[in-house]
Design a protein around this motif. Structure first.
Motif, short mmCIF file in Angstrom:
data_model
loop_
_atom_site.label_atom_id
_atom_site.label_comp_id
_atom_site.label_asym_id
_atom_site.label_seq_id
_atom_site.Cartn_x
_atom_site.Cartn_y
_atom_site.Cartn_z
N ASP A 2 -15.28 19.08 20.54
CA ASP A 2 -14.86 20.43 20.31
C ASP A 2 -13.53 20.43 19.57
O ASP A 2 -12.49 20.74 20.11
CB ASP A 2 -14.69 21.15 21.67
CG ASP A 2 -15.58 22.36 21.73
OD1 ASP A 2 -16.39 22.55 20.80
OD2 ASP A 2 -15.47 23.10 22.71
N THR A 6 -14.45 20.34 13.56
CA THR A 6 -15.74 19.69 13.76
C THR A 6 -16.77 20.26 12.78
O THR A 6 -16.87 21.47 12.61
CB THR A 6 -16.23 19.91 15.20
OG1 THR A 6 -15.23 19.43 16.09
CG2 THR A 6 -17.54 19.19 15.46
N CYS A 398 -8.09 22.86 21.71
CA CYS A 398 -8.75 21.74 21.01
C CYS A 398 -7.64 20.87 20.42
O CYS A 398 -7.38 20.92 19.22
CB CYS A 398 -9.70 22.25 19.94
SG CYS A 398 -9.00 23.51 18.83
N ASP B 124 -9.47 37.63 21.81
CA ASP B 124 -9.62 36.43 20.97
C ASP B 124 -8.39 36.20 20.09
O ASP B 124 -8.46 35.57 19.04
CB ASP B 124 -10.88 36.52 20.12
CG ASP B 124 -10.81 37.63 19.08
OD1 ASP B 124 -9.87 38.46 19.15
OD2 ASP B 124 -11.69 37.68 18.19
N PHE B 192 -11.53 27.21 14.53
CA PHE B 192 -12.08 27.04 15.89
C PHE B 192 -12.68 28.35 16.39
O PHE B 192 -13.76 28.37 16.98
CB PHE B 192 -10.97 26.55 16.83
CG PHE B 192 -11.46 26.19 18.21
CD1 PHE B 192 -12.13 25.00 18.43
CD2 PHE B 192 -11.24 27.04 19.29
CE1 PHE B 192 -12.58 24.66 19.70
CE2 PHE B 192 -11.69 26.71 20.56
CZ PHE B 192 -12.36 25.51 20.76
N ARG B 193 -12.00 29.45 16.12
CA ARG B 193 -12.50 30.75 16.56
C ARG B 193 -13.81 31.11 15.85
O ARG B 193 -14.73 31.67 16.43
CB ARG B 193 -11.45 31.84 16.31
CG ARG B 193 -11.76 33.14 17.02
CD ARG B 193 -10.79 34.25 16.66
NE ARG B 193 -11.03 34.75 15.31
CZ ARG B 193 -10.40 35.81 14.79
NH1 ARG B 193 -9.48 36.45 15.49
NH2 ARG B 193 -10.67 36.21 13.57
N ARG B 195 -16.04 29.16 14.91
CA ARG B 195 -17.12 28.34 15.44
C ARG B 195 -17.47 28.70 16.87
O ARG B 195 -18.62 28.59 17.30
CB ARG B 195 -16.69 26.87 15.39
CG ARG B 195 -17.75 25.87 15.05
CD ARG B 195 -17.14 24.57 14.57
NE ARG B 195 -16.19 24.01 15.50
CZ ARG B 195 -16.51 23.43 16.65
NH1 ARG B 195 -17.76 23.34 17.03
NH2 ARG B 195 -15.57 22.94 17.43
N THR B 196 -16.45 29.09 17.65
CA THR B 196 -16.66 29.27 19.10
C THR B 196 -16.44 30.69 19.58
O THR B 196 -16.77 31.01 20.71
CB THR B 196 -15.67 28.38 19.89
OG1 THR B 196 -14.33 28.83 19.60
CG2 THR B 196 -15.80 26.91 19.50
N GLY B 197 -15.83 31.52 18.76
CA GLY B 197 -15.50 32.88 19.20
C GLY B 197 -14.24 32.95 20.04
O GLY B 197 -13.83 34.04 20.46
N LYS B 198 -13.59 31.81 20.27
CA LYS B 198 -12.45 31.79 21.18
C LYS B 198 -11.11 31.74 20.43
O LYS B 198 -10.93 30.95 19.50
CB LYS B 198 -12.51 30.54 22.08
CG LYS B 198 -13.64 30.57 23.08
CD LYS B 198 -13.67 29.26 23.85
CE LYS B 198 -14.95 29.14 24.67
NZ LYS B 198 -15.26 27.76 25.04
N GLN B 200 -6.79 31.25 20.94
CA GLN B 200 -6.03 30.29 21.73
C GLN B 200 -4.53 30.40 21.47
O GLN B 200 -4.09 31.06 20.52
CB GLN B 200 -6.48 28.86 21.48
CG GLN B 200 -6.25 28.36 20.06
CD GLN B 200 -6.68 26.89 19.91
OE1 GLN B 200 -6.18 26.02 20.61
NE2 GLN B 200 -7.63 26.65 19.01
#
Lengths: 438, 406
Positions: A2, A6, A398, B124, B192-193, B195-198, B200
């Motif tokens: 993750d 990636t 991540c 998010d 990252f968001r 890809r994952t919806g999250k 941070q």
């Protein structure tokens, strides 16, 4: 996995610092990076270039293998070994290594197949060299319209210096940083003592390059002139230009353009305020800094309220600068009796932002970094366990950072050629026998 | 060319101040994001007070030293000292993808703008925090300026003349570079968001970003226990010589010359018209030239002294030698390479005066970066509070009257 990146496929054609560091930043966050190395380093120069001065250019050192940093060290015990270079290790963790002579037709064809499937190509050869290899943007965008090609050179892809030869030092000093900000007047302007312009340019390159990857679909949809657009583009980074603009230009160019005035280096951190410079102490140096009145009072407390510092006049940083000879003489005397850590601790506790000038060892070994898991220990086939730095940015969801060692020369040839490109063992063996792969 | 920019549609609330925070916002802005710097007359950012000023008029909106580094950011004025201001800021964050800040650890929490609070209004959200040494660890509250931040990275210990003390870099290299790293961090989190919806929290330690620059020197310590010292302009890994800057005709005029391989050395010797000293045994290999670098540099300096630095660089290039003029600030607008790349440009500030700033410092083949000057303080107040947040004119005027919008 993750990781932030990636699923992004990166091909690196890197020689030296800038491209390798940029690709490492992608690799730190779990992009799949294939570093392609030539069987012999061209020494960041064109080995076919002729010199018109009667001297025959000597062939590149045949002991050189792959990326030139394999020959740069530092090496354990100072014993050269292309698998034991510290610079190469630091710059190439988390990558996979392919040793391929892409300067011949068969090798180039294999490289193009990898580029056709890649999201990003990162390279730092001269524009002329890339044209000669037929690996220029005009060629590659036809092969992969989605490609984001990141070129990092000392001077950039365009302009009269585009085909000039340059290294980090040449790029850095074209930015005016040295003459303006670093060194003693009447002596040579200085660079930082590392590959300062290349690191700066590489950080800019990954930022703009990653934005181009993220925005690719948006750009493709909107590219009315080009129906076949995949949204890819060429990112052209001049290391000299990034530093000239963002660092020196930022705080000088507006005033210079209007008033025709600019300052020059003094050898003192801040000549117009005091104290604000590096001074010696018992075991090294500290960056002595007290600007606002509260910070100055904090420094005075840290020194135990000496009589000389009680003048109200000294509450003003510009007045202190007017009396800097006297101020610094007293500060030198005090600092000489204390260690850098004592001075930093005393000052910081009293609200004065003075810091120790850490050596590279003191900085890297600091418990602060250990607690933040910045130092990584990684096993390497030739070097054993290596301590290297983690990722430059800690993402809490991540984190990223080095987990795998730098590749040995051609370490992943079989995997990349066999699994990715589908070459049989026999085909690979033929290529090896004619020197296309290592 | 595409009309869309890569980050079009992205909105950024930039609580960043000084030099570093605004550069992070600027970079995202040049790439297409809509960026609002949150600032206030209740505590004017020190960078707005720095001379010289446009047309010599001292004013928070006329600091020429500040403008190039801040261009690309918009500006709204919210007084974060008032709880109503903090609430208004959270309302804005609810409409943003990314939040940037470079206060010390804990300041955003005290302002009611900590990560958990922001998640309540924008689940998010990406919060990029960029303090000097990160949000955790024993040094997290270390006080530094951008100029001295590099002292805790080891970088300053490498800068200076050989056998001399460390020489300070007289401005904060770590500030604009930290801003770039901040923009990179935001993009990593965005990917990252995507890809994952999250979203941070990003814990960006300026120290850790700059430490990468001493990586090669660190490896020598890790392998051999050797602690690097100032090296002048020599090659950081002693790979070749000559490697330095050499005096030319004129006051403080220099040329940089770097020779890393035999072909380049032969090119240099040819350019010098093959003087007898160049064939001496002490200069006959790269290793020997590195070992005798001071003597070598003196010989070369005697030769360069008679030349104009631009002309000599061009001559050395014809011999395949890496050489370039060492510029001064006064050369930046006239250097042909920087001119050809439009590194600097004249723009009209919203208040009507002309000023010179830098433009797209990276060139892109398919998208035209959006370079906007300024910002003037609060230049986006009307748009943000009336249109974006939907406040009525009466509400808006009340907030101005109460010095919440201030």
């Amino acid at each position: 996995m993750d990781g932030a990146l990636t699923g992004i496929r990166v091909i690196e054609l890197g020689e030296g610092i800038s491209a390798a560091f940029a690709a490492k930043l992608f690799a730190d966050y779990d992009a799949e990076v294939i570093k392609v190395e030539l069987p012999r380093s061209p020494c960041a120069s064109d080995p076919t270039e002729t010199h018109d001065a009667g001297n025959v250019a000597q062939p590149a050192d045949v002991s050189r293998l792959g990326d030139v940093t394999r020959s740069w060290g530092p090496f354990p015990g100072d014993v050269p070994d292309p698998e034991k270079s510290g610079a190469f290790f630091f710059l190439n963790t988390n990558k996979r290594g392919l040793a391929l002579d892409f300067t011949c037709d068969k090798g180039r064809e294999l490289l193009l197949r990898l580029i056709a499937e890649a999201d990003v190509l990162i390279e730092n050869f001269s524009p002329r060299q890339m044209r000669e290899w037929k690996l220029d943007w005009a060629t590659l965008e036809k092969i992969n319209p989605k490609l984001v090609m990141i070129s990092i050179t000392p001077f950039g892809q365009t302009g009269p210096y585009a085909d000039w030869k340059g290294y980090d030092l040449n790029a850095f000093h074209l930015s005016a940083t040295g003459t303006r900000y670093c060194g003693v007047p009447d002596q040579a302007p200085l660079e930082h003592g590392t590959f300062s312009a290349e690191f700066f340019g590489a950080y800019c390159a990954v930022t703009w390059g990653l934005a181009a990857v993220i925005g690719r679909d948006l750009v493709a949809q909107d590219d009315a002139e080009n129906e076949k657009s995949g949204g890819g583009q060429h990112i052209d980074v001049s290391c000299a230009e990034t530093v000239a603009a963002l660092f020196v230009g930022a705080q000088n160019i507006g005033g210079y353009a209007q008033d025709g005035k600019s300052g020059t280096r003094t050898g003192v951190g801040m000549p117009l305020a005091a104290p604000a410079t590096i001074i010696p102490c018992q075991d090294g140096y500290v960056w002595m800094m007290a600007l606002e009145t509260g910070q100055w009072h904090g420094l005075v407390r840290a020194m135990g309220n000496p009589d000389w510092a009680q003048l109200d006049l000294f509450d003003d940083m510009f007045e202190r600068a007017q009396n800097s000879d006297m101020i610094y003489a007293f500060l030198y005397e005090w600092a000489a009796a204390h260690t850098k850590q004592e001075i930093m601790d005393l000052c910081q506790a009293n609200g004065c932002p003075t810091t120790a000038v850490f050596t590279v060892a003191e900085a890297g070994e600091h418990p602060h970094l250990r607690e933040r898991n910045y130092l990584r220990e990684i096993a390497h086939a030739a070097l054993g366990t290596v301590r290297t730095f983690g990722a430059p940015v800690h993402l809490t969801a991540c984190p990223g950072g080095a987990t795998a060692p730098a590749p040995l020369f051609g370490e992943h040839n079989a995997e990349i050629l066999g699994v990715r490109l589908g070459l049989s063992v026999a085909e690979q063996s033929t290529l090896r026998s004619v020197g296309v792969i290592a | 060319m595409s009309k869309a920019l890569p980050l079009q549609g992205l909105r950024v609330a930039n609580f960043g101040w000084g030099w570093l925070g605004p550069v992070a916002g600027q970079t995202l802005g040049f790439l297409g994001a809509e960026v609002y710097k949150i600032e206030s007359h209740a505590r004017v950012d020190i960078n707005r007070t720095l001379p010289p000023f446009a047309e010599g008029k001292r004013d928070f909106d006329r600091s020429l030293q500040n403008h190039a580094g801040w261009a690309g950011n918009g500006s709204v004025t919210i007084n974060l000292k008032k709880t109503a201001g903090q609430a208004l800021a959270r309302e804005l964050v609810a409409k943003c993808d990314v939040v940037l800040e470079n206060f010390g650890p804990g300041v955003m929490d005290k302002l009611g703008l900590g990560y958990s609070e922001l998640c309540k209004v924008r689940p998010d959200v990406i919060l990029v925090s960029m303090p000097a040494a990160g949000l955790t660890g024993p040094l997290r509250h270390v006080r530094t300026y951008g100029m001295s931040l590099s002292s805790i990275t080891g970088l300053d210990s490498l800068t200076g003349y050989v056998d001399g003390p460390p020489i300070p870099m007289e401005n904060a290299y770590a500030d604009p570079l930290g801003g770039i790293i901040g923009a990179f961090a935001a993009l990593l989190a965005l990917r990252f968001r995507k890809r994952t919806g999250k979203g941070q929290l990003v814990d960006l330690s300026q120290q850790e970003g700059i430490l990468q620059m001493v990586g090669p020197a660190w490896m020598d310590y890790a392998f051999n226990g050797r602690v690097a010292k100032p090296i002048g302009n020599r090659h950081p890994l002693s790979v070749g010589a000559p490697h330095g800057v050499f005096p030319c005709v004129g006051d403080d005029r220099w040329i940089s010359i770097a020779v890393l391989c035999e072909a380049e050395w032969h090119g240099l010797v040819a350019a010098m018209k093959s003087p007898a000293w160049a064939t001496a045994v002490e200069f006959s290999s790269s290793q020997k030239r590195v070992a005798n670098i001071e003597a070598l540099h003196q010989k070369i300096a005697e030769w360069t002294r008679g030349f104009d630095n631009q002309e000599l660089a061009a001559l050395l290039q014809t011999h395949g030698v890496a050489a370039a003029p060492v510029l001064a600030v006064a050369d930046l607008l006239s250097n042909p390479q920087l001119q050809a790349r439009n590194t600097f440009m004249e723009v009209t500030h919203p208040l009507g005066f002309r000023e010179t700033i830098y433009g797209a410092y990276v060139k892109t083949s398919r998208t035209e970066p959006r370079i906007t000057p300024g910002p003037a303080m609060g230049c986006d107040n009307e748009h943000v509070f009336r249109s974006l947040l939907g406040r009525s004119e009466v509400d808006y005027q009340q907030l101005v009257h109460d010095e919440v919008i201030f």
